[in-house]
Structure formats: structure tokens, C-alpha cells
Design an enzyme around this catalytic site. Structure first.
Site, mmCIF file in Angstrom:
data_model
loop_
_atom_site.group_PDB
_atom_site.id
_atom_site.type_symbol
_atom_site.label_atom_id
_atom_site.label_comp_id
_atom_site.label_asym_id
_atom_site.label_seq_id
_atom_site.Cartn_x
_atom_site.Cartn_y
_atom_site.Cartn_z
ATOM 1 N N SER A 1 0.827 -1.206 0.000
ATOM 2 C CA SER A 1 0.000 0.000 0.000
ATOM 3 C C SER A 1 0.864 1.260 0.000
ATOM 4 C CB SER A 1 -0.890 0.029 1.235
ATOM 5 O OG SER A 1 -1.588 -1.182 1.359
HETATM 6 N N1 SAH Z 1 0.289 -4.965 3.888
HETATM 7 C C1 SAH Z 1 0.781 -5.555 2.682
HETATM 8 C C2 SAH Z 1 -0.211 -5.346 1.584
HETATM 9 C C3 SAH Z 1 -0.419 -6.579 0.808
HETATM 10 S S1 SAH Z 1 -1.687 -6.534 -0.422
HETATM 11 C C4 SAH Z 1 2.165 -5.006 2.364
HETATM 12 O O1 SAH Z 1 2.610 -4.107 3.071
HETATM 13 O O2 SAH Z 1 2.833 -5.485 1.461
HETATM 14 C C5 SAH Z 1 -2.882 -7.592 0.302
HETATM 15 C C6 SAH Z 1 -2.434 -8.993 0.595
HETATM 16 O O3 SAH Z 1 -3.573 -9.688 1.104
HETATM 17 C C7 SAH Z 1 -1.951 -9.797 -0.603
HETATM 18 O O4 SAH Z 1 -0.661 -10.267 -0.350
HETATM 19 C C8 SAH Z 1 -2.964 -10.936 -0.721
HETATM 20 O O5 SAH Z 1 -2.391 -12.146 -1.152
HETATM 21 C C9 SAH Z 1 -3.466 -11.031 0.701
HETATM 22 N N2 SAH Z 1 -4.774 -11.654 0.860
HETATM 23 C C10 SAH Z 1 -5.898 -11.491 0.124
HETATM 24 N N3 SAH Z 1 -6.914 -12.220 0.616
HETATM 25 C C11 SAH Z 1 -6.424 -12.856 1.707
HETATM 26 C C12 SAH Z 1 -6.976 -13.760 2.658
HETATM 27 N N4 SAH Z 1 -8.253 -14.148 2.600
HETATM 28 N N5 SAH Z 1 -6.193 -14.218 3.651
HETATM 29 C C13 SAH Z 1 -4.885 -13.841 3.738
HETATM 30 N N6 SAH Z 1 -4.304 -12.996 2.876
HETATM 31 C C14 SAH Z 1 -5.056 -12.502 1.871
#
Ligand code: SAH
Length: 222
Positions: A71
Site C-alpha cells: 500500500s
Molecule cells: N500490507 C501488505 C499489503 C499486501 S496486499 C504489504 O505491506 O505489502 C494484500 C495482501 O492480502 C496480498 O498479499 C494478498 O495475497 C493477501 N490476501 C488477500 N486475501 C487474503 C486472505 N483471505 N487471507 C490472507 N491474505 C489474503
């Protein structure tokens, strides 16, 4: 030329990072000094893929593979600020992704449980978090929309993926007085919701509009 410091940081990256904190975060009203300090310390570029490192302190999200993103720094700061974390808190994070927010949580709270559905992202986040020396973090591969009941309740829950509605399992894992921040809404636009558990009832405050990758859960989602 970049000078390396003992932490593997470089003088130019640390300069960019401090500028990010001042111009993108403090100037826009992020007030929690512990959040600003943590974001001044954690080397965001180390969580970005090699080819995006030079953009790590810019005012936008970055791709991290598997169609996912880290993000925008301001959104991360806004969410952490809203959680009003204290050093004794136990935190659940849903959507480890790169592990950047996980590292910030590890600096701000006592214990962090972070869930990621992509095994490869979880592995690389574990590697960078271990390299940075965090010992208060567990990265768990699984469907975070169901939370992680084994270690609940949590003082804070942060969800970094967009849920069509508030996941009930997560609400049930929030401690009395606990806070949750989560983007809720359809795929193209969501609103951050801050939930505070008071006398066993969730009190919801609607916050900023935002856009996250979807929280993938339930049948037929993979
Ligand atoms: N906070 C992270 C943002 C990652 S984007 C950072 O700083 O990099 C959102 C993430 O949520 C992705 O990696 C995706 O694979 C994960 N995601 C989506 N649905 C999910 C679920 N049901 N359980 C666990 N992770 C999930």
C-alpha cells in the site's frame, strides 16, 4: 553513489524515507509520533522487489508480484494511526504481502500474527522479517478472513485487502476495547472502517475512501 550503513540501509534511502515521513505523512495529519518514528526507521525499499526499490518512498503503492501491492505509505500510516497501538498490544494482520506493514507492527506492538494466503509471498516476507531481526512476528499461511482463532482475542486487527462486508469471524476475535481497521466495499472503491469493541458491541466509524486488492475468501476463490 550510495553509501551503505551497517544496517544495509543507504544514506540516500534514509534521506528519502525521512522526506516521505515529513511531506506525505506528518504534513497530511498523521499524528501518532510512534507511527512516524517507526516509518522513519523501517526500510520500506527492502520490502519492495528489486526493480521498484528506487520508488519505495514515493507517494503510491508498489507491485510485489502475484498481482498484489504494498500500500501507499500514507494509507499505511493512516491505518496504523487509527489503531492507536500501544507497546503491549497483540495484533492480527490479514494480508502480509511484502511484510512491510508487519515490520511496522512488530515495532509498535508486543506480538504480531500475520496471515497471507500466498505461500510464496509469506515465505519472502518471513525471510526479510527474519533478516531485519524481528522475533515477535509469526507469518501464517491461510485464509485471513477467518482470522486466527488459536491466538485470539487481539487488541488490534488490520486488514490490508478489501472485504465486501465486515468479516464476522474477525469481529469475534477482537478483544474488549480492541480496534480493527479494514477497507470495506466493492472491488473498485472502498471505505476504511474503524471498529472499536465496546461492551461487547462493535462501534463503527467510517473513515477515508481507498482502493485495495480484494480479500479473497470462501469457496471458489483460488
Ligand atoms: N500490507 C501488505 C499489503 C499486501 S496486499 C504489504 O505491506 O505489502 C494484500 C495482501 O492480502 C496480498 O498479499 C494478498 O495475497 C493477501 N490476501 C488477500 N486475501 C487474503 C486472505 N483471505 N487471507 C490472507 N491474505 C489474503
Amino acid at each position: 553513489m550510495r553509501r551503505m550503513t551497517s544496517s544495509g540501509d543507504t544514506s540516500s534511502y534514509s534521506g528519502l524515507r525521512l522526506r516521505m515521513v515529513e511531506s506525505q505523512l506528518r504534513a497530511r495529519g498523521v499524528g501518532d509520533q510512534r507511527v512516524l518514528d517507526a516509518m522513519s526507521r523501517v526500510p520500506r525499499h527492502e520490502f519492495a522487489p528489486e526493480r521498484y526499490r528506487d520508488e519505495a518512498y514515493e507517494d503510491h503503492p508498489l507491485p510485489i508480484g502475484e498481482g498484489q501491492t504494498i500500500s501507499q505509505p500514507y494509507i499505511v500510516a493512516l491505518m496504523l494511526d487509527a489503531l492507536a497501538l500501544s507497546p503491549a498490544d497483540r495484533v492480527l494482520e490479514v494480508g502480509t504481502g511484502s511484510g512491510y506493514v508487519t515490520a511496522l507492527l512488530a515495532e509498535l506492538a508486543a506480538q504480531v500474527f500475520s496471515m497471507e494466503r500466498h505461500g510464496e509471498l509469506a515465505d519472502s516476507a518471513r525471510d526479510v522479517l527474519a533478516r531485519r531481526g524481528y522475533t515477535n512476528v509469526s507469518v501464517i499461511v491461510g485464509d485471513g478472513s477467518q482470522g486466527f482463532g488459536e491466538c485470539s482475542p487481539y487488541d488490534a486487527i488490520i486488514v490490508s485487502a478489501a472485504a465486501p462486508e465486515l468479516p464476522r469471524a474477525l469481529l469475534a476475535q477482537l478483544a474488549e476495547g480492541g480496534r480493527m481497521i479494514i477497507p470495506v466495499g466493492p472491488a473498485d472503491s472502498q471505505q476504511l472502517q474503524l471498529i472499536r469493541m465496546e461492551n461487547g458491541q462493535p462501534r463503527i466509524t467510517l473513515r477515508e475512501l481507498c482502493r485495495f486488492v480484494p480479500l479473497v475468501s470462501g469457496e471458489g476463490s483460488c
